[in-house]
Design an enzyme around this catalytic site. Structure first.
Site: not given
Length: 233
Positions: A194, A125, A205
């Site tokens: 994240h 990510c 993402h």
């Protein structure tokens, strides 16, 4: 034996895990230096033990990276291409069963923002955030050094403590999101593990074990969001 024979022996010994090693130039002779694969998913990818890398570099000049594909053809994967660009060295790939070789050299390859495979520390990510900022805004963000495994990261997430050093400031509650703002999220855990990019009401993402995508900033992702940040160096 030649360096190719030594690398093949190592690949067969490590099968079904991926083997990895260095091709060294030691006083004008090419030698294979076997390294440990520290990857949690050693059957699918590899992480060269940093101590082995240093030991190899002390013995001679590193002139190539070598690893095996135990279950697939010796063709560079997307992660291989990206990592090859980062090392700026030729890569050689061996299949221990067919004993076929493949190779790849740095060509300036850039992974697509959408549809890339997830690989820890290569196409995860944060790598997606860095690539988007570079491609869309011409901004080179600091690449945080990851722990060896994602499990270590989940136990001690780095995003919050590294955000300020990378040039990001947390938005105040009344501030509205703008394109390019970051969203730190908690996915299946309590810590902020994240990061996503806000774009026109959607998020770009890359969740673990999925391909990168752009999707609506829906109720679930909103609930997962713990911090909103804007680049303001």
């Amino acid at each position: 034996m030649s360096w190719k024979q030594d690398a093949l022996v190592h690949a067969k010994d490590q099968d079904p895990k991926e083997s990895c090693g260095l091709l060294l130039n030691i006083r004008g002779k090419e030698k294979y230096f076997a390294c440990k694969n520290l990857s949690t998913w050693a059957n699918q990818c590899f992480i060269i033990d940093p101590e082995d890398y240093v030991k190899g570099s002390d013995l001679g000049d590193i002139i190539a990276i070598i690893h095996s594909h135990p279950t697939t053809q010796p063709i560079a994967s997307e992660a291989d291409k990206i990592s090859c660009e980062e090392t700026n060295l030729p890569w050689y790939i061996i299949n221990p069963k067919t004993e076929q070789w493949g190779s790849y050299k740095p060509t300036g390859y850039k992974a697509p923002l959408i549809g890339r495979q997830w690989v820890w520390g290569v196409t995860d990510c944060w790598a997606l955030v860095r690539d988007w900022y570079k491609q869309e805004l011409g901004i080179t963000l600091r690449d945080w050094e990851r722990p060896i495994t994602p499990e270590e990261f989940i136990a001690n997430p780095m995003f919050v403590k590294c955000a300020d050093a990378t040039g990001f400031k947390e938005l105040r509650p009344q501030e509205k999101l703008e394109n390019g703002d970051l969203l730190f999220m908690s996915i299946m855990t309590t810590g902020l593990n994240h990061v996503a990019i806000f774009l026109d009401g959607d998020v770009l993402h890359h969740l673990a074990d999925r391909i990168s995508c752009k999707e609506p900033y829906n109720e679930w992702l909103l609930k997962c969001t713990g911090m909103r940040l804007r680049y303001a160096p």
